[in-house]
Design an enzyme around this catalytic site. Structure first.
Site, PDB file in Angstrom:
ATOM      1  N   CYS A 153      -7.172  -1.571   1.126  1.00 54.89           N
ATOM      2  CA  CYS A 153      -6.129  -2.001   2.041  1.00 54.89           C
ATOM      3  C   CYS A 153      -6.809  -2.331   3.368  1.00 54.89           C
ATOM      4  CB  CYS A 153      -5.092  -0.900   2.226  1.00 54.89           C
ATOM      5  SG  CYS A 153      -3.868  -1.275   3.497  1.00 54.89           S
ATOM      6  N   CYS A 212      -7.846  -5.566 -10.441  1.00 56.29           N
ATOM      7  CA  CYS A 212      -7.456  -4.441 -11.286  1.00 56.29           C
ATOM      8  C   CYS A 212      -7.173  -3.275 -10.343  1.00 56.29           C
ATOM      9  CB  CYS A 212      -8.596  -4.130 -12.247  1.00 56.29           C
ATOM     10  SG  CYS A 212      -8.201  -2.915 -13.490  1.00 56.29           S
ATOM     11  N   CYS A 252      -5.329   0.358   6.324  1.00 55.82           N
ATOM     12  CA  CYS A 252      -5.677   1.793   6.363  1.00 55.82           C
ATOM     13  C   CYS A 252      -6.996   2.111   5.664  1.00 55.82           C
ATOM     14  CB  CYS A 252      -4.548   2.638   5.776  1.00 55.82           C
ATOM     15  SG  CYS A 252      -4.342   2.478   3.987  1.00 55.82           S
ATOM     16  N   CYS A 266       0.853  -1.183   0.000  1.00 55.49           N
ATOM     17  CA  CYS A 266       0.000   0.000   0.000  1.00 55.49           C
ATOM     18  C   CYS A 266       0.891   1.236   0.000  1.00 55.49           C
ATOM     19  CB  CYS A 266      -0.903  -0.011   1.234  1.00 55.49           C
ATOM     20  SG  CYS A 266      -1.934   1.457   1.393  1.00 55.49           S
ATOM     21  N   CYS A 301       0.296   3.052   3.700  1.00 58.73           N
ATOM     22  CA  CYS A 301       0.712   2.487   4.992  1.00 58.73           C
ATOM     23  C   CYS A 301       1.734   1.367   4.888  1.00 58.73           C
ATOM     24  CB  CYS A 301      -0.512   2.024   5.776  1.00 58.73           C
ATOM     25  SG  CYS A 301      -1.271   0.519   5.112  1.00 58.73           S
TER      26      CYS A 301
END
Length: 132
Positions: free
Chosen positions: A80, A106, A83, A30, A33
């Site tokens: 995610c 995607c 976060c 991510c 984070c």
């Protein structure tokens, strides 16, 4: 662009991410984070213009509560799990590319950062990931 994608759920323009051309071994994390999201081994070229993966790691959560996405767009939003940042969508059309899971994640490249494997860090490579 990363903030607008992760925080506001926007979509980056297709073919705009350098991660489309990333070929090295490693993991995708991510961008906000640094939670591990996808293994590079599950990345494939779907031709969609966004990095595509056929499997997610536990750092990715699917939001299948959106009725329009589920039944009209035939997709689920992926975020995610640490976060809550918007990553993109997962589609059940992976059989087109004969991927083992039947799924195509995607993902906006702006929502990701790439971490090469330690082996890749030890070997010289070009930006496209090709070995000299």
């Amino acid at each position: 662009m990363g903030y607008r994608v992760l925080h506001d759920g926007e979509t980056e323009p297709p073919f705009s991410s350098d991660l489309n051309r990333e070929k090295r071994n490693g993991t995708y994390v991510c961008a906000a984070c640094k939670t591990t999201l996808f293994a590079a081994a599950t990345k494939f070229d779907s031709g969609s213009g966004w990095p595509s993966f056929y499997a997610a790691l536990p750092g990715v959560s699917k939001d299948e509560d959106n009725v329009v996405d589920k039944y009209v767009n035939m997709r689920a939003e992926v975020r995610c799990s640490s976060c809550g940042g918007h990553l993109g969508h997962v589609f059940g059309d992976g059989m087109i590319w004969r991927v083992p899971t039947g799924e195509r994640f995607c993902v906006n490249g702006a929502a990701l950062s790439f971490r090469p494997s330690s082996q890749e860090l030890d070997e010289p490579s070009s930006p496209s990931g090709e070995k000299p």
